[in-house]
Design a protein around this motif. Structure first.
Motif, PDB file in Angstrom:
ATOM      1  N   ILE A 681       0.772  -0.987  -0.062  1.00  0.00           N
ATOM      2  CA  ILE A 681      -0.071   0.070   0.125  1.00  0.00           C
ATOM      3  C   ILE A 681       0.994   1.054  -0.080  1.00  0.00           C
ATOM      4  O   ILE A 681       0.575   2.312  -0.921  1.00  0.00           O
ATOM      5  CB  ILE A 681      -0.835  -0.251   1.241  1.00  0.00           C
ATOM      6  CG1 ILE A 681      -1.962  -0.938   1.146  1.00  0.00           C
ATOM      7  CG2 ILE A 681      -1.567   1.466   1.280  1.00  0.00           C
ATOM      8  CD1 ILE A 681      -3.141  -1.282   2.229  1.00  0.00           C
ATOM      9  N   ILE A 682       1.787   1.252   0.844  1.00  0.00           N
ATOM     10  CA  ILE A 682       2.768   2.196   0.857  1.00  0.00           C
ATOM     11  C   ILE A 682       3.437   2.663  -0.433  1.00  0.00           C
ATOM     12  O   ILE A 682       3.763   3.928  -1.078  1.00  0.00           O
ATOM     13  CB  ILE A 682       3.854   2.275   1.896  1.00  0.00           C
ATOM     14  CG1 ILE A 682       3.084   2.208   3.547  1.00  0.00           C
ATOM     15  CG2 ILE A 682       4.797   3.506   1.997  1.00  0.00           C
ATOM     16  CD1 ILE A 682       2.463   3.425   3.764  1.00  0.00           C
ATOM     17  N   ALA A 683       3.906   1.370  -1.128  1.00  0.00           N
ATOM     18  CA  ALA A 683       4.733   1.617  -2.309  1.00  0.00           C
ATOM     19  C   ALA A 683       3.955   2.005  -3.497  1.00  0.00           C
ATOM     20  O   ALA A 683       4.301   2.752  -4.328  1.00  0.00           O
ATOM     21  CB  ALA A 683       5.220   0.264  -2.709  1.00  0.00           C
ATOM     22  N   THR A 684       2.411   1.721  -3.311  1.00  0.00           N
ATOM     23  CA  THR A 684       1.500   2.250  -4.556  1.00  0.00           C
ATOM     24  C   THR A 684       1.187   3.443  -4.307  1.00  0.00           C
ATOM     25  O   THR A 684       1.267   4.193  -5.496  1.00  0.00           O
ATOM     26  CB  THR A 684       0.283   1.416  -4.250  1.00  0.00           C
ATOM     27  OG1 THR A 684       0.399  -0.064  -4.393  1.00  0.00           O
ATOM     28  CG2 THR A 684      -0.826   1.885  -5.284  1.00  0.00           C
ATOM     29  N   GLY A 689      11.672   6.706  -4.671  1.00  0.00           N
ATOM     30  CA  GLY A 689      12.404   7.571  -5.521  1.00  0.00           C
ATOM     31  C   GLY A 689      11.467   8.767  -6.032  1.00  0.00           C
ATOM     32  O   GLY A 689      11.853   9.539  -6.888  1.00  0.00           O
ATOM     33  N   THR A 690      10.263   8.985  -5.259  1.00  0.00           N
ATOM     34  CA  THR A 690       9.714  10.329  -5.438  1.00  0.00           C
ATOM     35  C   THR A 690       9.682  11.267  -4.104  1.00  0.00           C
ATOM     36  O   THR A 690      10.108  10.794  -3.103  1.00  0.00           O
ATOM     37  CB  THR A 690       8.067   9.894  -5.665  1.00  0.00           C
ATOM     38  OG1 THR A 690       7.770   9.118  -4.705  1.00  0.00           O
ATOM     39  CG2 THR A 690       8.032   9.041  -7.143  1.00  0.00           C
ATOM     40  N   GLY A 699      -5.396   8.918  -1.202  1.00  0.00           N
ATOM     41  CA  GLY A 699      -5.323   7.617  -1.587  1.00  0.00           C
ATOM     42  C   GLY A 699      -4.991   6.691  -0.623  1.00  0.00           C
ATOM     43  O   GLY A 699      -5.346   5.495  -0.285  1.00  0.00           O
ATOM     44  N   LEU A 700      -3.783   6.991   0.034  1.00  0.00           N
ATOM     45  CA  LEU A 700      -3.205   6.242   1.013  1.00  0.00           C
ATOM     46  C   LEU A 700      -4.007   6.074   2.231  1.00  0.00           C
ATOM     47  O   LEU A 700      -4.042   4.948   2.738  1.00  0.00           O
ATOM     48  CB  LEU A 700      -1.755   6.856   1.499  1.00  0.00           C
ATOM     49  CG  LEU A 700      -0.921   6.142   2.612  1.00  0.00           C
ATOM     50  CD1 LEU A 700      -0.531   4.872   2.166  1.00  0.00           C
ATOM     51  CD2 LEU A 700       0.257   7.343   2.964  1.00  0.00           C
ATOM     52  N   GLU A 724      10.319   8.925   5.148  1.00  0.00           N
ATOM     53  CA  GLU A 724      10.688   7.972   4.042  1.00  0.00           C
ATOM     54  C   GLU A 724       9.661   7.038   4.032  1.00  0.00           C
ATOM     55  O   GLU A 724       8.831   6.740   5.275  1.00  0.00           O
ATOM     56  CB  GLU A 724      11.957   7.483   4.221  1.00  0.00           C
ATOM     57  CG  GLU A 724      13.334   8.653   4.279  1.00  0.00           C
ATOM     58  CD  GLU A 724      14.764   7.560   4.677  1.00  0.00           C
ATOM     59  OE1 GLU A 724      14.621   6.669   4.865  1.00  0.00           O
ATOM     60  OE2 GLU A 724      15.444   8.525   4.474  1.00  0.00           O
ATOM     61  N   GLN A 725       9.691   6.356   2.827  1.00  0.00           N
ATOM     62  CA  GLN A 725       8.718   5.376   2.654  1.00  0.00           C
ATOM     63  C   GLN A 725       8.814   4.142   3.859  1.00  0.00           C
ATOM     64  O   GLN A 725       8.050   3.658   4.372  1.00  0.00           O
ATOM     65  CB  GLN A 725       8.746   4.542   1.622  1.00  0.00           C
ATOM     66  CG  GLN A 725       8.487   5.278   0.298  1.00  0.00           C
ATOM     67  CD  GLN A 725       9.764   6.203  -0.318  1.00  0.00           C
ATOM     68  OE1 GLN A 725      10.684   6.565   0.272  1.00  0.00           O
ATOM     69  NE2 GLN A 725       9.097   6.943  -1.390  1.00  0.00           N
TER      70      GLN A 725
END
Length: 911
Positions: A681-684, A689-690, A699-700, A724-725
């Protein structure tokens, strides 16, 4: 020419191989005197001696001579039959995992006992696979006398057994059953929820009787367990009305490929009529929104143009019943897939049953390839030897006959047209009948058999017609086909399951002439003795007349089917005769034959009613058959290639299910799933890199709420420095674990562990079912990639792999969502009922449903489910208060309402 000369001098490769086995036969014979001297108890004790030697390190091959001699002696003492030397050779071939091709009447059933006993000594179980329930029961009882005498247990798998009965049968040393029963038990086992509920044990060794029928003919259709879907009968009827208005200019048909497509004009007509009927959106038939309508249109077109009544199917009792193209038998309950059967039902104006959704499926190829060792036996396999080796890695060994074959196979007779051919056949049969020689006439369809019957009536020839319309009388008709002057017309199923005995059959004559007498009574024996004497005299007259005459009215696409028909004559050294009558109107010549050559030869050189007999033309026909066989093999091979992709995925899913069932707890797996779902979910929404300014924060939040049921302070987290992610993933994972710990603090750990297992299995099953439907749809359209110069099978593999990855992600998210948001109930709740199961693969030899459509034991599958509310569709309640959800009824069992009908034809009717 040189090769033919060398073959005559040195023999064929098969001859040399068979000769090489003679040393084993000599070794078996060397033990015969020693084994004969043993008492019954000592002979029975051989089994334990062999097992001890195996435990001490001996190999099965080391035991073969003595074990075969033991079986032969046991057969003499129990059945009064002694294995011939050629039968020992057949037993060796079976033990080696090869196919023993033995002529009809050479005792294949007895041959199997040799390899079965030897391999059953390991204690891992041997499966003997037959083509119908009658043969499974008969052989288990008949040959079981040998096994039980030697101290081995025998089980038989037939429909309507409980799971406990099935489990006991599979636990036996030797298990008899049909290919359908074995395959469906495998699929049902992999739909169970605990290991204890499964009935089969690991596969070891299987011998397949009528191996060509099961592994080639029936292998064209997979075994499917399915459930009903939405009713679309109105759409089928509407589309069928439109298709019936089409003319031959609206479509092009290809009889070789059995396909039909619309022409450009036909497409325009279809678009106009479908638009007027409100069945498509817009005016373009091939818009994406009209995909379903196009599919139904194509199926309706195929049903009306390519599928012929009384050839491909018949209408019986208001239902469309498929006719097997190889055996000519009705296959009650068997349905064409992908909406084709519904299209034929609409064409014939009968009740349209709803389509079914696949819950589990497997092809016979992939089922039988799971056995570490597989062998088979049949009367006709050599013509398909390349396919047996390519698909199953089994060699075909032609076993010599015990007595030389005396049957004479005459060259084919060719006529200009079917009228001349049938007239010649009628005259020929009249001569044979006057002579007293019985004749068995093979036809390729009901239509042809009834047409020929009319010709015979005109000639005044008394005869019987055996086809799918009258298959109930089959055994009685075939049993008397060897009597003086008998003429029997059979639709490609001559004598299956019933011997054609020259002079007649005592058992069936007693049933027909003295149905009220009871076997074993003095009255019965007195009449039986009279009939027995008549049969002996009649058989002698038939032998003097030349034995059974087999007459083929048409060549089949497969040489194997022609050989099966021929094989009914000349059994056990009896005299016999066979001949085929052909014409240019025959389907094989019309569709596949070298038309120009035949047309010139026939039309210019033959007068009406005149025939031509030439070995050269017979050879040309055989060449055409080889081409068709190769084409059909390519089709079956392509089916296997595509199913192999699904089979790899099926193995993974079934192995995962087994691992889950065997685990005491799957908590570690569930925790890992939650962690991976959080990371996904976090990666989506926050791609690596953003920058945070680019992240989809709304959306998250929504995804975390939907999946985890949490509303974490995401905005506060984002206001921190150096966000950070990885930090977001770790915090979300920790929150999820804290939330679950809080929910479970008052829940009994063992009950929750069981709940996790059941939810994981049920979620996996649900998504696997949808995945099967997706793969099936993909397979229907993937061939279009060939227009882009891409290989469809490679494209299918790539797409299927991506879909499988998506399947695993969906399962992970669904399990996480269900457990995170579940309302845990402490009070007990009744287990939800299972949906009705439909098993789709009917035995073409008996025409009966060999499988229980509802697993009688599945009603208790969820009895140990913890108190979680997981929706399941309900079974309909019976009239009069009988509830099938609490008292599951097999669809083949008598209906509980007392009507006397089967449940599936009464209250168990679907749709």
């Amino acid at each position: 020419m040189i090769a033919a000369l060398a073959k005559r001098v040195f023999g064929s490769a098969n001859d040399r191989y068979v000769r090489s086995l003679s040393k084993y036969v000599d070794a078996v014979n060397a033990f015969e005197t020693t084994i004969e001297a043993l008492s019954d108890d000592e002979l029975r004790g051989q089994t334990e001696i062999f097992r001890k030697r195996l435990a001490d390190g001996a190999k099965l091959d080391d035991l073969l001579p003595e074990a075969f001699a033991t079986v032969r002696e046991a057969a003499k003492r129990t059945l009064g039959q002694r294995h011939y030397d050629v039968q020992l050779i057949g037993g060796i071939a079976l033990h080696r995992g090869e196919i023993a091709e033995m002529k009809t009447g050479e005792g294949k059933t007895l041959v199997a006992t040799l390899a079965v006993y030897l391999n059953a000594l390991t204690g891992k179980g041997v499966h003997v696979v037959t083509v119908n329930d009658y043969l499974a029961r008969r052989d288990a009882d008949w040959m079981g006398q040998i096994y039980r005498f030697l101290g081995m247990s025998v089980g038989v798998i037939v429909p309507n057994l409980t799971d406990d009965e099935r489990r006991a049968a599979y636990a036996a040393d030797i298990t008899y059953g049909t290919n359908n029963e074995f395959g469906f038990d495998y699929l049902r086992d992999n739909m169970k929820f605990t290991r204890e509920q499964m009935v089969q044990r690991p596969f070891n060794f299987a011998i397949v009787d009528e191996v060509d029928s099961i592994l080639i003919d029936e292998a064209r259709t997979p075994l499917i367990i399915s459930g009903p879907t939405d009713d679309k009968s109105e759409l089928y009827v509407s589309v069928d009305k439109i298709v019936k208005t089409f003319t031959e200019q609206d479509y092009e048909k290809d009889e070789k490929q059995r396909s039909v497509v619309l022409t450009e004009d036909g497409t325009e007509n279809a678009e106009r009529m479908l638009e007027e009927a409100g069945l498509i959106e817009g005016r373009n038939l091939y818009d994406i929104v009209n995909t379903q309508t196009v599919h139904h249109l194509n199926q309706a077109l195929k049903a009306n143009v390519m599928f012929k009544k009384d050839i491909d199917y018949i209408v019986k009792d208001g239902k469309v019943v498929i006719i097997d193209e190889f055996t000519g038998r009705m296959m009650d309950g068997r349905r064409w897939s992908d909406g084709l059967h519904q299209a034929v039902e609409a064409k014939e104006g009968v009740f349209i049953e709803p389509e079914n959704q696949t819950l589990a499926s497997i092809t016979f190829q992939n089922y039988f390839r799971m056995y570490p060792k597989l062998s088979g036996m049949t009367g006709t396999a050599m013509t398909e030897a390349p396919e047996f080796f390519d698909i199953y890695k089994m060699n075909v060994v032609a076993i010599p006959t015990n007595v030389p074959v005396k049957r004479v196979d005459e060259d084919d007779e060719f006529y200009k047209n079917i009228t001349d051919k049938f007239s010649a056949i009628a005259k020929e049969l009249k001569e044979k009948q006057e002579k007293g020689q019985p004749a068995l006439v093979g036809t390729v369809s009901i239509e042809k058999s009834e047409m020929l019957s009319e010709y015979l009536d005109k000639e005044g020839i008394k005869h019987s017609v055996l086809n799918a319309r009258f298959h109930e009388q089959e055994a009685h008709i075939v049993a008397q086909a060897g009597r003086i002057g008998a003429v029997t017309i059979a639709t490609n199923m001559a004598g299956r399951g019933t011997d054609i005995q020259l002079g007649g059959n005592l058992e069936f004559r007693m049933l027909d002439e003295f149905p009220d007498l009871v076997a074993g009574t003095p009255e019965y024996e007195a009449q039986a003795e009279k009939i027995r004497a008549e049969i002996v005299q009649e058989k002698q007259r038939v032998l003097e007349a030349g034995g059974l005459y087999v007459l083929g009215t048409e060549r089949h696409e497969s040489r194997r089917i022609d050989n099966q028909l021929r094989g009914r004559s000349g059994r056990q050294g009896d005299p016999g005769l066979s001949k085929f009558y052909l014409s240019l109107d025959d389907d094989l010549l019309r569709i596949f034959g070298p038309q120009t050559m035949f047309a010139r030869l026939m039309n210019k050189n033959l007068e009406d009613g005149e025939a031509i007999i030439s070995p050269w033309i017979s050879k040309a026909i055989e060449t055409a058959q080889k081409k068709v066989e190769a084409r059909n093999y390519d089709i079956r091979k392509q089916v296997v290639e595509f199913d192999d992709v699904m089979n790899d995925q099926r193995k993974v899913i079934y192995e995962q299910r087994a691992d889950i069932m065997d685990s005491e707890s799957v908590s570690d797996v569930i925790v890992e799933m939650r962690a991976e779902t959080a990371a996904s979910i976090i990666a989506t929404h926050c791609p690596p890199g953003t920058y945070p300014e680019q992240w989809d924060v709304p959306g998250l939040k929504e995804s975390i709420d939907v999946v985890f049921g949490l509303q974490p302070p995401v905005d506060d987290w984002l206001e921190e420095e150096a966000v950070e992610q990885d930090m977001l993933i770790e915090r979300l994972q920790n929150l999820a674990e804290e939330h679950m710990a809080e929910k479970l603090k008052d829940v009994e750990q063992e009950r929750w562990a069981e709940a996790e297992k059941q939810i994981l299995i049920q979620t996996l099953d649900h998504h696997w079912k949808d995945h099967l439907a997706t793969l099936d749809a993909l397979r229907q359209v993937i061939h279009l990639r060939s227009y882009a110069q891409k290989k469809p099978i490679d494209e299918y593999k790539q797409e299927a792999f991506l879909l499988f990855e998506r399947l695993l992600v969906s399962i992970r998210e669904e399990v996480t969502k269900m457990l995170m948001r579940a309302n845990i109930q402490l009070e007990s709740a009744p287990p939800p009922p299972l949906p009705d199961f439909i098993t789709q693969h009917i035995d073409p030899f008996s025409g009966d449903d060999d499988t229980a459509d509802v697993d009688a034991a599945t009603g208790a599958i969820l009895s140990n489910l913890p108190p979680l509310s997981i929706p399941q569709p309900d079974l309909p309640a019976m009239e009069g208060g009988t509830d099938t959800a609490t008292a599951p009824v097999s669809r083949n069992a008598p209906c509980p309402c007392g009507s006397g009908k089967k449940y599936k034809h009464c209250h168990g009717q679907l749709g």
